[in-house]
Design an enzyme around this catalytic site. Structure first.
Site, PDB file in Angstrom:
ATOM      1  N   GLU A 104       0.841  -1.202   0.000  1.00 53.67           N
ATOM      2  CA  GLU A 104       0.000   0.000   0.000  1.00 53.67           C
ATOM      3  C   GLU A 104       0.876   1.251   0.000  1.00 53.67           C
ATOM      4  O   GLU A 104       1.874   1.327   0.712  1.00 53.67           O
ATOM      5  CB  GLU A 104      -0.881   0.013   1.257  1.00 53.67           C
ATOM      6  CG  GLU A 104      -1.705  -1.259   1.393  1.00 53.67           C
ATOM      7  CD  GLU A 104      -2.743  -1.199   2.505  1.00 53.67           C
ATOM      8  OE1 GLU A 104      -3.013  -0.101   3.032  1.00 53.67           O
ATOM      9  OE2 GLU A 104      -3.275  -2.269   2.842  1.00 53.67           O
ATOM     10  N   CYS A 117       3.640   8.518   0.140  1.00 52.63           N
ATOM     11  CA  CYS A 117       3.993   7.779   1.353  1.00 52.63           C
ATOM     12  C   CYS A 117       4.210   6.313   0.982  1.00 52.63           C
ATOM     13  O   CYS A 117       3.314   5.655   0.465  1.00 52.63           O
ATOM     14  CB  CYS A 117       2.846   7.945   2.353  1.00 52.63           C
ATOM     15  SG  CYS A 117       3.116   7.058   3.886  1.00 52.63           S
ATOM     16  N   CYS A 124       4.136  -5.273   9.907  1.00 54.54           N
ATOM     17  CA  CYS A 124       5.197  -4.632  10.700  1.00 54.54           C
ATOM     18  C   CYS A 124       5.569  -5.552  11.849  1.00 54.54           C
ATOM     19  O   CYS A 124       4.721  -6.262  12.382  1.00 54.54           O
ATOM     20  CB  CYS A 124       4.684  -3.293  11.234  1.00 54.54           C
ATOM     21  SG  CYS A 124       5.943  -2.299  12.056  1.00 54.54           S
ATOM     22  N   CYS A 128       2.794  -1.302  17.967  1.00 51.88           N
ATOM     23  CA  CYS A 128       2.274  -0.049  18.516  1.00 51.88           C
ATOM     24  C   CYS A 128       0.740  -0.148  18.570  1.00 51.88           C
ATOM     25  O   CYS A 128       0.095  -0.446  17.554  1.00 51.88           O
ATOM     26  CB  CYS A 128       2.715   1.132  17.663  1.00 51.88           C
ATOM     27  SG  CYS A 128       4.511   1.170  17.443  1.00 51.88           S
ATOM     28  N   CYS A 131      -1.787   1.571  15.959  1.00 52.84           N
ATOM     29  CA  CYS A 131      -1.529   1.468  14.519  1.00 52.84           C
ATOM     30  C   CYS A 131      -2.109   0.167  13.961  1.00 52.84           C
ATOM     31  O   CYS A 131      -1.823  -0.916  14.482  1.00 52.84           O
ATOM     32  CB  CYS A 131      -0.017   1.511  14.285  1.00 52.84           C
ATOM     33  SG  CYS A 131       0.424   1.362  12.553  1.00 52.84           S
ATOM     34  N   CYS A 347      -2.325   8.159   8.335  1.00 53.14           N
ATOM     35  CA  CYS A 347      -1.318   7.517   9.196  1.00 53.14           C
ATOM     36  C   CYS A 347      -1.968   6.466  10.077  1.00 53.14           C
ATOM     37  O   CYS A 347      -2.971   6.733  10.730  1.00 53.14           O
ATOM     38  CB  CYS A 347      -0.686   8.525  10.150  1.00 53.14           C
ATOM     39  SG  CYS A 347       0.264   9.784   9.361  1.00 53.14           S
TER      40      CYS A 347
HETATM   41  N1  SAH Z   1       7.251   2.600  11.714  1.00 52.36           N
HETATM   42  C1  SAH Z   1       7.475   3.971  11.350  1.00 52.36           C
HETATM   43  C2  SAH Z   1       6.687   4.443  10.140  1.00 52.36           C
HETATM   44  C3  SAH Z   1       5.248   4.026  10.028  1.00 52.36           C
HETATM   45  S1  SAH Z   1       4.087   4.838  11.088  1.00 52.36           S
HETATM   46  C4  SAH Z   1       7.208   4.870  12.535  1.00 52.36           C
HETATM   47  O1  SAH Z   1       6.747   4.379  13.559  1.00 52.36           O
HETATM   48  O2  SAH Z   1       7.528   6.048  12.463  1.00 52.36           O
HETATM   49  C5  SAH Z   1       4.064   6.526  10.537  1.00 52.36           C
HETATM   50  C6  SAH Z   1       3.537   7.492  11.568  1.00 52.36           C
HETATM   51  O3  SAH Z   1       2.136   7.280  11.805  1.00 52.36           O
HETATM   52  C7  SAH Z   1       4.217   7.355  12.928  1.00 52.36           C
HETATM   53  O4  SAH Z   1       4.558   8.621  13.427  1.00 52.36           O
HETATM   54  C8  SAH Z   1       3.133   6.732  13.790  1.00 52.36           C
HETATM   55  O5  SAH Z   1       3.318   7.059  15.153  1.00 52.36           O
HETATM   56  C9  SAH Z   1       1.892   7.343  13.187  1.00 52.36           C
HETATM   57  N2  SAH Z   1       0.654   6.581  13.450  1.00 52.36           N
HETATM   58  C10 SAH Z   1       0.520   5.248  13.545  1.00 52.36           C
HETATM   59  N3  SAH Z   1      -0.769   4.931  13.755  1.00 52.36           N
HETATM   60  C11 SAH Z   1      -1.469   6.092  13.786  1.00 52.36           C
HETATM   61  C12 SAH Z   1      -2.855   6.415  13.933  1.00 52.36           C
HETATM   62  N4  SAH Z   1      -3.788   5.472  14.079  1.00 52.36           N
HETATM   63  N5  SAH Z   1      -3.219   7.711  13.903  1.00 52.36           N
HETATM   64  C13 SAH Z   1      -2.285   8.680  13.708  1.00 52.36           C
HETATM   65  N6  SAH Z   1      -0.969   8.429  13.539  1.00 52.36           N
HETATM   66  C14 SAH Z   1      -0.561   7.147  13.576  1.00 52.36           C
END
Ligand code: SAH
Length: 369
Positions: A104, A117, A124, A128, A131, A347
């Site tokens: 994606e 992006c 992954c 987290c 996410c 995100c």
């Molecule tokens: N693994 C990397 C890149 C992917 S996530 C990282 O953690 O930076 C990209 C961004 O989206 C990160 O800053 C993460 O904290 C944010 N993110 C993840 N899930 C989210 C959500 N549900 N709402 C808003 N931001 C989110």
């Protein structure tokens, strides 16, 4: 009468995917054919700059060379690309990898930018809690050419007059958990002679905080963003257990300070705002203390909800309140606009869980290509 030679169909797997080679292996490949070394760069130019899908198009190779190359090599690109268009102009691209998995990417138009992006993994390794990608686990790392091909595929489908201006490695996956492929991809994306020629300052790599690897990003000469998301170890352990238990907050911040010293570049911190969890005034105050004196900017990302997500998005006034505490402390703070939420393209919304519907029903104005 001319002698007709019957060509045996060679199974695809037996052919070398030219896109899968890096420059060193491409040079070895042409050497093995008895060709001059510069042929490798010619082929790479066709693959990256002209997005050739057919060896026959490589007209600076002789017809005999093209015929020979076609018997031993192919151009394996992403397939069955589907585009989901959001009402705000954001487009989510889903394309099929050779093993059938979906990758994606999200194209985000803004006033004077068109940001793409990119994903670096399918799923992954990290977990987290906020996410969606984390919920699906790691399916596999993407290879360098599969990262680059996301750019090629999107470029194939841009609207008239559009040009991708910025790349962010912020899609599915943790780029620093797949560093070798990511750095090879960045070489191909930035090389101005046979690669895509995108300047490193227009590329941002975002990490959840694999501290020892930040110095490796310095060598890649792209921008670095670090997803902070919490201001105490206890809070970060809860929100981002896999990464914070191995690389706790103090170690991460020390690595960030080092990175800034080493590169003299400004670092970006990202902070997902979760209502009632990490968006209070105390959080904001701790935040300013943690980053005290560091050359950085801050992107606040109000939480984007996804089906089954345990967190809530804060109100706009809570977001502005958090921002103003940081501003008063002299930090450069921006609130990330959440784009593409209606196509699960914002995100944290990338990825699919077992049993999820096929992407098509999500479409508002979907198109296959
Ligand atoms: N693994 C990397 C890149 C992917 S996530 C990282 O953690 O930076 C990209 C961004 O989206 C990160 O800053 C993460 O904290 C944010 N993110 C993840 N899930 C989210 C959500 N549900 N709402 C808003 N931001 C989110």
């Amino acid at each position: 009468m001319p002698i007709r030679t019957r060509r045996r169909a060679v199974p695809l797997a037996a052919l070398t995917n030219l896109l899968e080679l890096n420059l060193d292996s491409a040079e070895q490949f042409v050497r093995d054919l008895g060709w001059p070394r510069y042929r490798a760069q010619q082929i790479f130019r066709w693959l990256h700059r002209r997005r050739a899908r057919d060896i026959k198009r490589m007209t600076d190779l002789s017809q005999a060379e093209r015929a020979r190359l076609s018997t031993i090599a192919r151009i394996g690109r992403l397939e069955d690309c589907q585009i989901l268009r959001s009402v705000d102009g954001t487009r989510k691209f889903l394309a099929r990898l050779e093993d059938g998995l979906l990758v994606e990417s999200v194209l985000i138009p803004d006033a004077d930018r068109l940001t793409l992006c990119l994903s670096t993994q399918v799923g992954c390794t990290l977990d987290c809690g906020f996410c969606l990608t984390g919920k699906m686990g790691l399916r596999r790392n993407l290879k360098a050419h599969e990262i680059v091909d996301q750019v090629l595929t999107v470029q194939d489908h841009l609207d008239a007059g559009e040009r991708v201006t910025n790349l962010v490695l912020m899609g599915m996956g943790e780029p620093l958990a797949n560093l070798e492929a990511v750095s090879d991809a960045i070489t191909r994306l930035t090389n101005a002679s046979w690669g895509l020629g995108i300047a490193g300052r227009r590329i941002t790599l975002s990490t959840a905080g694999l501290s020892p690897r930040l110095k490796d990003v310095a060598a890649l000469r792209v921008n670095l963003a670090v997803s902070l998301n919490a201001t105490t170890n206890e809070q970060r352990d809860r929100l981002m257990p896999a990464v914070n238990r191995v690389y706790p907050l103090d170690e991460l911040l020390a690595a960030c300070r080092n990175y800034v010293l080493l590169t003299r570049r400004r670092l970006t911190f990202e902070y997902v705002l979760l209502a009632g969890v990490n968006d209070t005034e105390q959080d904001a105050k701790r935040f300013t203390k943690l980053l005290n004196g560091m050359r950085c900017k801050v992107n606040l990302i109000p939480f984007n909800e996804f089906p089954g997500s345990p967190f809530k998005r804060p109100t706009d006034s809570a977001v502005l309140g958090f921002q103003s505490v940081l501003r008063r402390a002299g930090l450069d703070v921006f609130v990330r606009k959440s784009k593409g939420r209606d196509v699960l393209g914002a995100c944290g919304q990338l990825g699919r869980l077992p049993g999820d519907q096929d992407p098509a029903p999500l479409t508002l104005a979907g198109a296959s290509c």
